[in-house]
Design an enzyme around this catalytic site. Sequence first.
Site, short mmCIF file in Angstrom:
data_model
loop_
_atom_site.label_atom_id
_atom_site.label_comp_id
_atom_site.label_asym_id
_atom_site.label_seq_id
_atom_site.Cartn_x
_atom_site.Cartn_y
_atom_site.Cartn_z
N ASP A 1 0.83 -1.20 0.00
CA ASP A 1 0.00 0.00 0.00
C ASP A 1 0.87 1.26 0.00
OD1 ASP A 1 -2.28 1.84 0.72
OD2 ASP A 1 -3.32 -0.06 1.01
N HIS B 1 -3.84 6.34 3.20
CA HIS B 1 -4.49 5.14 2.67
C HIS B 1 -3.94 3.85 3.28
CE1 HIS B 1 -5.55 2.19 -0.54
NE2 HIS B 1 -6.54 3.01 -0.83
N SER C 1 -11.06 -0.24 -1.63
CA SER C 1 -9.80 -0.27 -0.89
C SER C 1 -10.02 -0.54 0.58
CB SER C 1 -9.09 1.09 -0.98
OG SER C 1 -8.46 1.25 -2.21
#
Length: 755
Positions: A158, A222, A548
């Site tokens: 990620d 994220h 996600s």
Amino acid sequence: MYKCPITTKRIASPTTARPKNPRLWFLLLSLICSLLNTHRTAAASEDDGRKEYIVYMGAKPAGDFSASATHTNMLQQVFGSSRASASLVHSYKRSFNGFVAKLTEEEMQQMKGMDGVVSIFPNEKKQLHTSRSWDFVGFPQQVKRTSFESDIIIGMLDTGIWPESDSFRDEGFGPPPRKWKGTCHGFSNFTCNNKIIGAKYYRSDGKFGREDLRSPRDSLGHGTHTASTAAGGLVSMASLMGFGLGTARGGVPSARIAVYKICWSDGCHGADVLAAFDDAIADGVDIISISAGSSTPSNYFEDPIAIGAFHAMKNGILTSTSAGNEGPSFISITNFSPWSLSVAASTIDRKFFTKVKLGDSKVYKGFSINTFELNDMYPLIYGGDAPNTRGGFRGNTSRFCKINSLNPNLVKGKIVFCDGKGSGKAAFLAGATGTLMVDKLPKGFSSSFPLPASRISVGDGRRIAHYINSTSDPTASISKSTEVNDTLAPYVPPFSSRGPNPITHDLLKPDLTSPGVHILAAWSPISPISYVKGDNRVAQYNIVTGTSMACPHATGAAAYIKSFHPTWSPAAIKSALMTTATPMSAKKNPQVEFAYGAGNIDPIKAVHPGLVYDANEIDFVNFLCGQGYGAKALRQVTGDHSVCSKATNGTVWNLNYPSFALSTFNKESIVGTFNRSVTNVGLAVSTYKATIIGAPKGLKIKVKPNILSFTSIGQKQSFVLKVEGRMVEDIVSTSLVWDNGVHQVRSPIVVYGVE
Ligand SMILES: *[C@@H]1O[C@H](CO)[C@@H](O)[C@H](O)[C@H]1NC(C)=O
Ligand SMILES: *[C@@H]1O[C@H](CO)[C@@H](O)[C@H](O)[C@H]1NC(C)=O
Ligand SMILES: *[C@@H]1O[C@H](CO)[C@@H](O)[C@H](O)[C@H]1NC(C)=O
Ligand SMILES: *[C@@H]1O[C@H](CO)[C@@H](O)[C@H](O)[C@H]1NC(C)=O
Ligand SMILES: *[C@@H]1O[C@H](CO)[C@@H](O)[C@H](O)[C@H]1NC(C)=O
Ligand SMILES: *[C@@H]1O[C@H](CO)[C@@H](O)[C@H](O)[C@H]1NC(C)=O
């Protein structure tokens, strides 16, 4: 080399699919994707006419093998010794064989024919695609856990991680499990602990952006969000400025995290994705989680995520992937290889609305996550009446509040009303106090904006426009959002990518859904919560939306199963998750299984599935043989010389998958025969009976034998499922349930027409 056409076939207009506009969806909902999209056109990095290509060579050769010597040697054959080593960018060697090199088109063509080369494809960019959510799927904080959970290592591919987040504290953790071979050193200002046991970053082209931190530290939020969703510890009283208040937690709070930073402010590159898989597999992770994907589907061996996941599977590691944020069109799914888990998003019982009050005292209800309080009334102006004429913009652009199109002198201190939805960025940059946006699509979810904002319906938009026109000094105010129960949940929101599988039509994808809407999880305090630079709100926890966010829920659930069944194969874990998933409503989701697969995850049930549909590398290779992948390439991929004989040439229908899909051109006469075997993982002595649930209109479905008796654990029994009849609808779906009175082992069956 391969015979795997990317389809242009479409399903015969089954339900009202909304117009596809993936770019907009990305911009609106999906976090990082808004950042990524601005750079989307620059595909692969170029150098004096040379592009980076990934040369995939399959399994790592047995015995002594010097990867860089082998790879340099191959390059020398193409362009002599002088440039060979300069053109070699990276060698994959720990878990599989291959390299990244800078090549011209011609050189690439030349390499294609060389011995040992399975595929060559450009190093392209991928897109990146939270604790009420666990409770919502029936997985409370106090579930039974095993001590083995702290031996589970989750590899997160990620944007990195914020190691100081409370979600990653390591009090009570022992040293890393002995099997761990990864590393965490050489970084300034980044240290691991006994929770985050490894970290690395990857950027083969060396082209870091100005805001990129050359460290596994996450500057975007994220990766911190996904890692804490999968495996974060318990943090009470977590919220986004009061919203989503509760205990934030991951699916497996005792598990360890290994960080592989592959995504940066401009996206993620295939070469780096593969480098991370190469390491993660060799480092000894148990599960890999990747919430990113490319926007165009490719062949299994030209897609770095599918390649990486294949070698992970070969090594007993399940890869959990996000379906993509390109829904609601059919065939919009971006991760769909049979050996990985493809996770679509579902809603939870949390939604947000934001009231807008006008000078005429009327109140409208819009959608957004608005943490701001605007107590007073402010002048309201229509974007179309405030063009930045100096910048060459007219009202016909500024009405949509496009970037730079608004005149700061006219909007400063006012609330701007925009036709069409946006990120609020233009109004924010022009100095507006707030913004109202018209949203044509259904309000499945709300997102954060850099200024007070609310998204309203088309009808309310018309009423507000009328008000602006009918008074000389229109005013408005926007309230702080209110959090309410979304009693319709769970359903699949429009953005979640849909099947069918673009490459293998008769393999159902996505596999299942997990929560991916309004998820509260840890965040990087240096990343704006709205993703818009200049938004100075700092948060340790943020509420965001996307597949996600769904993917790490499935990752956490898979890790939870593995903590009870350390020896289960990736396929067995996937089967357990799929056959125990909670059925979703076809009424609320017109694209049925193509939206939700087997249904919504139920981690507790998944620990005791009763039966599993197991499959190993040989099964997947037989499937690939039958798909027309060349024997030569497959021998290279597997390192096994016996593959693709007549006896091992499997059709997709016989891949031992926990779901059944059948596409047909001929709607009048359908015949499909599926061979399956199930392995007993429940009670040693047990008898299961097959039932077809729901009337499959126009079709007859027979299961032979329809009773399976087991006498020991680990015993396998085969059966054949036969579908016959004609299509009376474009999609007919039903399910097969093996029931022994204790376990209901459910598999979706989908038959659909293509034209
Ligand atoms: C190190 O990281 C911390 C975040 O915990 C940050 O506040 C600090 O500024 C960083 N120091 C340097 C020198 O980058
Ligand atoms: C806006 O109007 C101008 C002049 O009428 C026209 O040239 C231009 O193409 C229009 N722009 C858009 C985005 O419609
Ligand atoms: C107000 O009315 C004018 C003329 O009918 C129209 O062009 C304009 O778009 C209207 N304003 C809004 C905000 O709808
Ligand atoms: C929302 O409503 C549903 C059904 O009415 C209920 O089961 C659920 O517990 C509620 N959720 C919350 C967070 O109150
Ligand atoms: C395997 O099946 C494929 C497609 O069904 C066929 O093209 C191929 O010739 C078969 N190979 C062998 C070795 O039978
Ligand atoms: C499917 O199973 C049947 C019955 O067990 C068997 O006869 C048949 O050969 C199998 N077909 C394939 C393609 O494996």
